[in-house]
Design a protein around this motif. Structure first.
Motif, PDB file in Angstrom:
ATOM      1  N   GLY A 205       8.829  12.393  -2.914  1.00 27.80           N
ATOM      2  CA  GLY A 205       9.157  13.022  -4.194  1.00 27.80           C
ATOM      3  C   GLY A 205       9.971  12.142  -5.113  1.00 27.80           C
ATOM      4  N   VAL A 206       9.682  10.842  -5.144  1.00 27.56           N
ATOM      5  CA  VAL A 206      10.438   9.945  -6.029  1.00 27.56           C
ATOM      6  C   VAL A 206      10.066  10.202  -7.490  1.00 27.56           C
ATOM      7  CG1 VAL A 206      10.755   8.131  -4.326  1.00 27.56           C
ATOM      8  CG2 VAL A 206       8.720   8.107  -5.796  1.00 27.56           C
ATOM      9  N   LYS A 207      10.941   9.810  -8.380  1.00 25.30           N
ATOM     10  CA  LYS A 207      10.745  10.045  -9.804  1.00 25.30           C
ATOM     11  C   LYS A 207      10.358   8.761 -10.532  1.00 25.30           C
ATOM     12  CE  LYS A 207      12.002  14.411  -9.406  1.00 25.30           C
ATOM     13  NZ  LYS A 207      10.990  15.471  -9.417  1.00 25.30           N
ATOM     14  N   LEU A 208      10.272   7.659  -9.824  1.00 29.45           N
ATOM     15  CA  LEU A 208       9.843   6.383 -10.397  1.00 29.45           C
ATOM     16  C   LEU A 208       8.878   5.729  -9.420  1.00 29.45           C
ATOM     17  CD1 LEU A 208      13.346   4.902 -11.378  1.00 29.45           C
ATOM     18  CD2 LEU A 208      11.730   5.962 -12.941  1.00 29.45           C
ATOM     19  N   ILE A 209       7.852   5.085  -9.968  1.00 30.41           N
ATOM     20  CA  ILE A 209       6.909   4.327  -9.140  1.00 30.41           C
ATOM     21  C   ILE A 209       7.138   2.845  -9.427  1.00 30.41           C
ATOM     22  CG2 ILE A 209       4.453   3.672  -9.037  1.00 30.41           C
ATOM     23  CD1 ILE A 209       5.077   6.062  -7.329  1.00 30.41           C
ATOM     24  N   GLY A 210       7.295   2.066  -8.381  1.00 28.37           N
ATOM     25  CA  GLY A 210       7.637   0.667  -8.557  1.00 28.37           C
ATOM     26  C   GLY A 210       6.601  -0.278  -8.002  1.00 28.37           C
ATOM     27  N   ALA A 211       6.793  -1.550  -8.330  1.00 29.11           N
ATOM     28  CA  ALA A 211       5.982  -2.610  -7.749  1.00 29.11           C
ATOM     29  C   ALA A 211       6.856  -3.854  -7.640  1.00 29.11           C
ATOM     30  CB  ALA A 211       4.750  -2.898  -8.598  1.00 29.11           C
ATOM     31  N   THR A 212       6.503  -4.704  -6.695  1.00 29.94           N
ATOM     32  CA  THR A 212       7.316  -5.872  -6.376  1.00 29.94           C
ATOM     33  C   THR A 212       6.423  -7.075  -6.171  1.00 29.94           C
ATOM     34  OG1 THR A 212       8.906  -4.454  -5.218  1.00 29.94           O
ATOM     35  CG2 THR A 212       9.005  -6.817  -4.744  1.00 29.94           C
ATOM     36  N   ALA A 213       6.666  -8.139  -6.908  1.00 23.39           N
ATOM     37  CA  ALA A 213       5.974  -9.403  -6.662  1.00 23.39           C
ATOM     38  C   ALA A 213       6.917 -10.300  -5.874  1.00 23.39           C
ATOM     39  CB  ALA A 213       5.591 -10.071  -7.973  1.00 23.39           C
ATOM     40  N   HIS A 214       6.403 -10.878  -4.807  1.00 24.96           N
ATOM     41  CA  HIS A 214       7.261 -11.693  -3.939  1.00 24.96           C
ATOM     42  C   HIS A 214       6.461 -12.814  -3.310  1.00 24.96           C
ATOM     43  CE1 HIS A 214       5.623 -10.043  -0.106  1.00 24.96           C
ATOM     44  NE2 HIS A 214       5.360  -8.992  -0.871  1.00 24.96           N
ATOM     45  N   TYR A 215       7.167 -13.847  -2.907  1.00 29.69           N
ATOM     46  CA  TYR A 215       6.521 -14.893  -2.120  1.00 29.69           C
ATOM     47  C   TYR A 215       6.259 -14.355  -0.721  1.00 29.69           C
ATOM     48  CZ  TYR A 215       7.548 -18.307  -5.750  1.00 29.69           C
ATOM     49  OH  TYR A 215       7.584 -18.994  -6.931  1.00 29.69           O
ATOM     50  N   VAL A 216       5.127 -14.746  -0.191  1.00 28.40           N
ATOM     51  CA  VAL A 216       4.744 -14.260   1.121  1.00 28.40           C
ATOM     52  C   VAL A 216       5.418 -15.110   2.198  1.00 28.40           C
ATOM     53  CG1 VAL A 216       2.807 -13.942   2.702  1.00 28.40           C
ATOM     54  CG2 VAL A 216       2.540 -13.417   0.262  1.00 28.40           C
ATOM     55  N   THR A 217       6.051 -14.427   3.132  1.00 28.35           N
ATOM     56  CA  THR A 217       6.565 -15.090   4.327  1.00 28.35           C
ATOM     57  C   THR A 217       5.958 -14.359   5.519  1.00 28.35           C
ATOM     58  OG1 THR A 217       8.482 -13.635   4.476  1.00 28.35           O
ATOM     59  CG2 THR A 217       8.742 -15.657   3.178  1.00 28.35           C
ATOM     60  N   SER A 218       6.272 -14.826   6.718  1.00 28.79           N
ATOM     61  CA  SER A 218       5.649 -14.199   7.883  1.00 28.79           C
ATOM     62  C   SER A 218       6.221 -12.810   8.150  1.00 28.79           C
ATOM     63  CB  SER A 218       5.811 -15.101   9.106  1.00 28.79           C
ATOM     64  OG  SER A 218       7.168 -15.417   9.271  1.00 28.79           O
ATOM     65  N   GLU A 219       7.339 -12.460   7.486  1.00 30.12           N
ATOM     66  CA  GLU A 219       7.844 -11.095   7.638  1.00 30.12           C
ATOM     67  C   GLU A 219       7.135 -10.189   6.621  1.00 30.12           C
ATOM     68  OE1 GLU A 219      11.897  -8.460   7.114  1.00 30.12           O
ATOM     69  OE2 GLU A 219      11.995 -10.620   6.851  1.00 30.12           O
ATOM     70  N   LEU A 220       6.472  -9.144   7.074  1.00 28.62           N
ATOM     71  CA  LEU A 220       5.675  -8.280   6.202  1.00 28.62           C
ATOM     72  C   LEU A 220       6.523  -7.700   5.071  1.00 28.62           C
ATOM     73  CD1 LEU A 220       2.944  -6.839   5.676  1.00 28.62           C
ATOM     74  CD2 LEU A 220       3.807  -4.952   7.067  1.00 28.62           C
TER      75      LEU A 220
END
Lengths: 278, 278, 278, 278
Positions: A205-220
């Motif tokens: 039930g969050v009130k904001l939808i987000g997105a994240t751009a990140h460098y890929v590492t072996s940790e998901l």
């Protein structure tokens, strides 16, 4: 694009900025923009200088850093577009956003290829004059598929963008392109790590939808964050409507991250990014 | 404030909106605003109607719901300000935001008291003409402290706002004021649950700082979310500067949530909120 | 899309909501969403009801409004996509945003044609399977060009979107498609009316770049505003970079406006819009 | 606050950054942050350097600029809080926002006095330990009132904030405190210049409410813009509710502008501002 860009980082000491700017001034060149960051926890120093190009200055910079082997640097000459490979699965929105922004001259890269584990988007991609490679991918054939992709990428890609590529790359592949793979994760990390973040967001039930751009590492979903943003939603949004809103915020966030990376504005520091010159 | 407000929820069936609006129309009253929500997963129906007040209509509404005991409803008469108690610890920013907004007439409540586990803010609170109670609180004396607070609150508080109150209330206390306690958590939940969210955010290198206002349940930081927002930060923000940015977003988010609650706009549905009429 | 939508507006009187919702309930149909607005200055009442479709209810609605000729109404049946014509000049970003959102199923319209005063985008448009018409346009040939466009649009367009169409349409053309033409203006109106708003914004040193989607009236940039938004800029943005930022905010604002119009959410009231159900 | 801040601007030439950073390095001092801007239209160069303080460096800087009389500079030593005077009329929200942020340590100034044309807020101000002066002001007594204010401000105010001060100051007064008076205008300038911007915004049906902090010049609402922001509204907001939303955005915008000014981050360039180090 008409300027040279110097990026450097080092353990902080007095005089680095003076030394670097003097190299440029001594060559008669003007500084277009300079931004820097001093991290008080690690005493690491980061700098990005955009300046009028000159072979004399470029040579002086290389000599300087050869004499300071403990300092990390990159020197990017003018009018050099990086080659960008886009990996995509079935959802094409993030790929299209990148294609259109590159086409409009907003992101100074050459899209050298699109690689997909489906053949769905071949026509769409090719009509923009971009090479398309269908490389089937799943757990069983991962090693072979990745080798096939490496062969395609070899010399043809300075960095890779996972534009909603729904496959997990191997640690070996990631290590080969260390901090050269940008992923868009469809949540405000570290909330909703892993699969089905929109379903998780709906249930919470969050009130904001987000997105994240990140460098890929072996940790998901654990690599250094480059950019994040959110859009407002409310109780009337269905799961499917959260997905649509999410697409829009994914597009913006990924485009920012790719634009900054393409302009040599992103430096990695531990598990964080320093974004200079924005 | 000059209108009556009817809130209702029920298992969805054909005709509810028609029946309720007819009660109002039959009494010769105008509808100021109507908002409703039908949840397709649970088939629950939620409605909020703001209308010109009339004793005849109020009576008709009570008769209607007496005849439909399976439907939940609340009828709020005009010009009735709820009594709000604020719980605060050492940080006073969220409390001051609420005091100033109430004083400016933006939030239609009466602040009946401020309760704090410190005596620090007595003068600040009393100079605004608000009663201040110092109730020491820690794990050892929790039962006694909560009883003392219950005695103070009895008949004097329709709801409670935890304006950065840094103590964990007992499940019994929370149950007594079920969905009547609003907390401001200093992160974008569900990211950074628990203590020191700004330190967690700093370590993760996030690019946005969030805050979440939610109803308190016995699950830590797990209750229904009323409002969330974020502010942008970058790599130059120290931990202390994240705290400052966080204060600003906490203030906005908590003020929204309290204003909506005060205006009977928030309905709880499972572990989510339905916010009607905004 | 699977529901019927009733829009109505009228001089306010007691009982309208009750009467309309009873028509639907009496036909055994459920209301999916209802939003309404009562303007206290003009005493005008606006309502939008989304409900399960039924011929019986549709008939009842038509009978009701036939008996109340002073009330304005529109009844939209399910699964009817409006036909949308896009007018475009040399800049294709806003057109592409609409094409991609329609293609993704986000905006429930059929793009029946693209009309441009240049032939530039023919291939781009046609590769998405959309008809493209090149209609040269300038002051001298305006009457003939508009007649040519009217012939093309006749029966083939329920509304028109000016997606950075840089020509001024005649009052007669505008009147023919009254409140059926949506324009995107590249500023936060009423700031920077007229030509070259980004140059004006640059010269004034604003810190936000805005865009405004509005219905076209014969007053330049003066019609009812449907949606507005802004993006942050700073002193480092050149005029050209303001244009790029502006494109992004234009895209978002226009897409919102078109989506709302396509879903029958926008009602015009004097020189303002009422946007219901968002 | 523990660092020195050098601000300079000059006609651009090769080597300025190198020269200035060398002065600091030669004194053994570290640079905390450097930001600069080169305006390609005017060829003006602006720089802000935050560095570890040292008398030796301070002396060297003064010597350098004495030898370059065509360059403008300011050197601000550590731990020097500017004295800020707040001018206010009947609305106290913007004043309270500043008082609370200064009290919380967020803005490094000393509020030396509040001056008002009404005696309304005396108690409120004095209870925070701040001096309050009632200086009646209207057109007839403007000269005398301004002289009275100048006497109060003399030596006691480094800059002035008009926190919704509803009087027009004379060109002579403004010139005396050139670029030392910050005003908050209650609209997104240049939209809605002059009186009653919220009424203008209501009549135009805008979808965002803005505010603008700017330096005061003799042109009404025409001075260099420091900061702007907006909040979203819709057709349901009455004029009075637009005023409330406006208060919130005014508070944020003015607080940013004052914080940047207090930290020597704002440079004026023609009729624009350069905001460095944010």
């Amino acid at each position: 694009m008409n300027n040279s860009v110097l990026i450097a980082h080092t353990k902080d000491r007095v005089g680095v900025t003076s030394e670097l700017t003097s190299l440029i001034a001594d060559g008669g060149c003007n500084i277009e923009h300079l931004d820097h960051f001093l991290d008080h926890e690690s005493y690491q120093f980061f700098i990005r200088i955009v300046f009028d190009p000159s072979n004399e200055v470029h040579d002086a910079i290389h000599r300087y850093f050869n004499a300071h082997p403990d300092m990390h640097y990159e020197l990017h000459l003018p009018n050099q577009r990086q080659k960008m490979a886009i990996f995509v699965s079935k959802m094409d929105h993030a790929m299209m956003e990148l294609i259109l922004r590159v086409r409009a001259g907003e992101i100074p890269v050459e899209i050298s290829m699109v690689i997909s584990n489906h053949d769905t988007h071949r026509d769409l991609v090719e009509q923009f004059g971009i090479r398309f490679h269908h490389v089937p991918f799943n757990k069983e054939i991962k090693a072979r598929a990745e080798q096939q992709m490496i062969d395609l990428l070899d010399g043809q890609a300075d960095f890779i963008v996972l534009a909603r590529y729904m496959q997990i790359l191997s640690p070996e592949f990631i290590e080969r392109y260390k901090f050269k793979i940008i992923n868009i994760h469809h949540s405000f990390l570290p909330a909703f790590i892993g699969a089905k973040p929109y379903a998780q967001a709906y249930d919470r039930g969050v009130k904001l939808i987000g997105a994240t751009a990140h460098y890929v590492t072996s940790e998901l979903d654990g690599g250094p964050i480059i950019q994040q943003d959110v859009l407002r939603v409310n109780h009337r949004y269905t799961k499917d409507e959260l997905v649509v809103v999410g697409r829009h915020v994914e597009n913006r966030v990924l485009a920012d991250a790719v634009m900054w990376h393409a302009n040599h504005k992103v430096l990695v520091h531990g598990n964080k990014t320093i974004v200079l010159g924005v």
